[in-house]
Design an enzyme around this catalytic site. Structure first.
Site, PDB file in Angstrom:
ATOM      1  N   TYR A   1       0.863  -1.177   0.000  1.00 45.43           N
ATOM      2  CA  TYR A   1       0.000   0.000   0.000  1.00 45.43           C
ATOM      3  C   TYR A   1       0.899   1.225   0.000  1.00 45.43           C
ATOM      4  O   TYR A   1       1.849   1.301   0.778  1.00 45.43           O
ATOM      5  CB  TYR A   1      -0.896   0.016   1.248  1.00 45.43           C
ATOM      6  CG  TYR A   1      -1.756   1.254   1.322  1.00 45.43           C
ATOM      7  CD1 TYR A   1      -3.090   1.227   0.927  1.00 45.43           C
ATOM      8  CD2 TYR A   1      -1.227   2.474   1.757  1.00 45.43           C
ATOM      9  CE1 TYR A   1      -3.870   2.367   0.955  1.00 45.43           C
ATOM     10  CE2 TYR A   1      -2.002   3.623   1.780  1.00 45.43           C
ATOM     11  CZ  TYR A   1      -3.324   3.563   1.392  1.00 45.43           C
ATOM     12  OH  TYR A   1      -4.089   4.703   1.404  1.00 45.43           O
TER      13      TYR A   1
ATOM     14  N   GLU B   1      -3.449   7.362  -3.979  1.00 43.14           N
ATOM     15  CA  GLU B   1      -3.295   6.054  -3.346  1.00 43.14           C
ATOM     16  C   GLU B   1      -3.045   4.974  -4.394  1.00 43.14           C
ATOM     17  O   GLU B   1      -3.703   4.953  -5.436  1.00 43.14           O
ATOM     18  CB  GLU B   1      -4.602   5.777  -2.595  1.00 43.14           C
ATOM     19  CG  GLU B   1      -4.645   4.490  -1.847  1.00 43.14           C
ATOM     20  CD  GLU B   1      -6.026   4.268  -1.226  1.00 43.14           C
ATOM     21  OE1 GLU B   1      -6.253   4.738  -0.101  1.00 43.14           O
ATOM     22  OE2 GLU B   1      -6.868   3.623  -1.875  1.00 43.14           O
TER      23      GLU B   1
END
Ligand code: GDP
Ligand code: MN
Length: 382
Positions: A102, A190
């Protein structure tokens, strides 16, 4: 403002962040043609929707041959997500996942800074990781004057990779994403998952970017990426007319002047057991033209069963507001029960004027107005 994955991936490419081969498709036939053109046997078909959790909602399907591409695209194009129909899919080269990371940047209100968030437990369960094992997610406040120099980028990359062959590309991705974030006035950028493939490459398999609406005036290129939903179209139209309008789920349409009064009106509606259909602040002045426009907007919303007009006549006197309302209601043809509450300078005179028309019910207090609106709604829906 949110953008789709395919749009975010275009930006990624501009900034040198690696993405898999992909093609945007609007129909199953289009996907089939793209599949043959790409000449890659294994693909993933991804719903393009401005919502998270598409994987868990069934909006991401893999396909190993033309027949599956066609069938899965068809299935996804008949789906809705959070009430919105899916009209586009991204046909992407399937990657072989060794591990999922992530990587994200977000404007963090608590630290008044952009925060880097990074983890080696990326993928669809990142929310659960954050809840149950928050120590697996690293957060770091970025000093805007320093940004992310090489040494800092490498420090984060070396958290997860001990060889420069991977730490190098990882630190470049960290720096590129930060650059993209800052240069385009994003509030969130993101990559989840950032995939390490079994072949040893890092690839951004997903891409999510949200931009700061208040900065769009200086980001004309970003602004062209805006694909508004029906609600957002209505909101943007209202903005052009000088209103603040936000649609909601209830059935009482509100026309109010002043944001504070609008909030209080919505609270009262809730208190008496109903729900507002919208927040609508027509601004300080309440000239007839604005009321006409506001009424038209509410009438476009089929959910609205009752209209509640709550106006404070301060600088604009209530008798003027009343004249305006009478004039406005001459112009729009409506058959929805409408309740008006006027308060402020010359309110008596204003109410008297309104009572000369049978188009509205005139309340003296806010409580009375809201109660009537709620009661009318309950009667209407029997
Ligand atoms: P989201 O659910 O909306 O976040 O959509 P993502 O694009 O992140 O995809 C969800 C999940 O599908 C990812 O976390 C991956 O595990 C999986 N996925 C997506 N693309 C691929 C791919 O090319 N290969 C494989 N094996 N899995 C993929
Ligand atoms: Mn994702």
């Amino acid at each position: 403002m949110k953008i789709h994955e395919y749009q975010a991936k275009e930006l990624f490419s501009i900034y040198g962040i690696p993405v898999e081969k992909h093609a945007l498709c609007h129909t199953a036939d289009g996907a089939l043609a793209a599949y043959h053109r790409m000449g890659i046997p294994r693909v993933v078909i991804k719903a393009q929707a401005l919502v998270g959790g598409r994987g868990k909602a069934g909006g991401i399907k893999s396909a190993l041959n033309a027949e599956e591409v066609y069938r899965n695209t068809k299935t996804i194009l008949t789906m809705t997500m959070k009430g919105l129909p899916i009209t586009k899919v991204l046909l992407s080269e399937a990657v072989n996942i060794a591990s999922e990371y992530y990587l994200g940047f977000v404007v963090d209100r608590n630290t008044h800074a952009v925060v880097l968030i990074i983890s080696d437990t990326g993928g669809m369960d990142i929310e659960e990781v954050a809840r149950n094992t928050p120590e697996k997610i690293v957060r770091f406040k970025i000093d805007p004057a320093i940004g992310i120099p090489d040494y800092l980028a490498r420090r984060f990359a070396f958290l997860y990779f001990n060889r420069i062959e991977l730490a190098g590309p990882m630190s470049t991705i960290i720096q590129s994403l930060y650059k993209l974030f800052v240069e385009n006035d994003a509030s969130l950028a993101e990559i989840n998952p950032l995939v390490l493939t079994t072949e040893g490459h890092l690839v951004a398999v997903d891409a999510k970017i949200t931009f700061d609406d208040n900065a769009l005036y200086r980001q004309p290129k970003i602004h062209t990426l805006f694909e508004p939903t029906i609600d957002e179209k209505a909101e943007a139209l209202a903005k052009e007319k000088g209103f603040v309008y936000i649609r909601m789920d209830g059935e009482i349409g509100c026309i109010v002047n002043g944001a504070g009064l609008a909030m209080a009106t919505m609270d009262m509606i809730k208190l008496y057991g109903a729900a507002p259909a919208n927040f609508l602040d027509i601004g300080g002045s309440s000239n007839p033209a604005k009321v006409v426009e506001a009424m038209k907007m509410l009438l476009n919303d089929k959910q609205v069963k009752v209209v509640l007009i709550n106006i404070f006549g301060g600088i604009t006197r209530c008798d003027d507001v009343a004249m305006g309302l009478l004039e406005a209601f001459e112009k729009v043809n409506i058959n929805i029960p409408t309740i008006v509450r006027l308060t402020g300078t010359n309110e008596q005179r204003g109410r008297e004027l309104l009572r000369t028309s049978n188009r509205f019910r005139v309340a003296e207090t806010m409580k009375e107005a809201v109660l009537w609106a709620v009661q009318t709604l309950k009667r209407e829906s029997i």
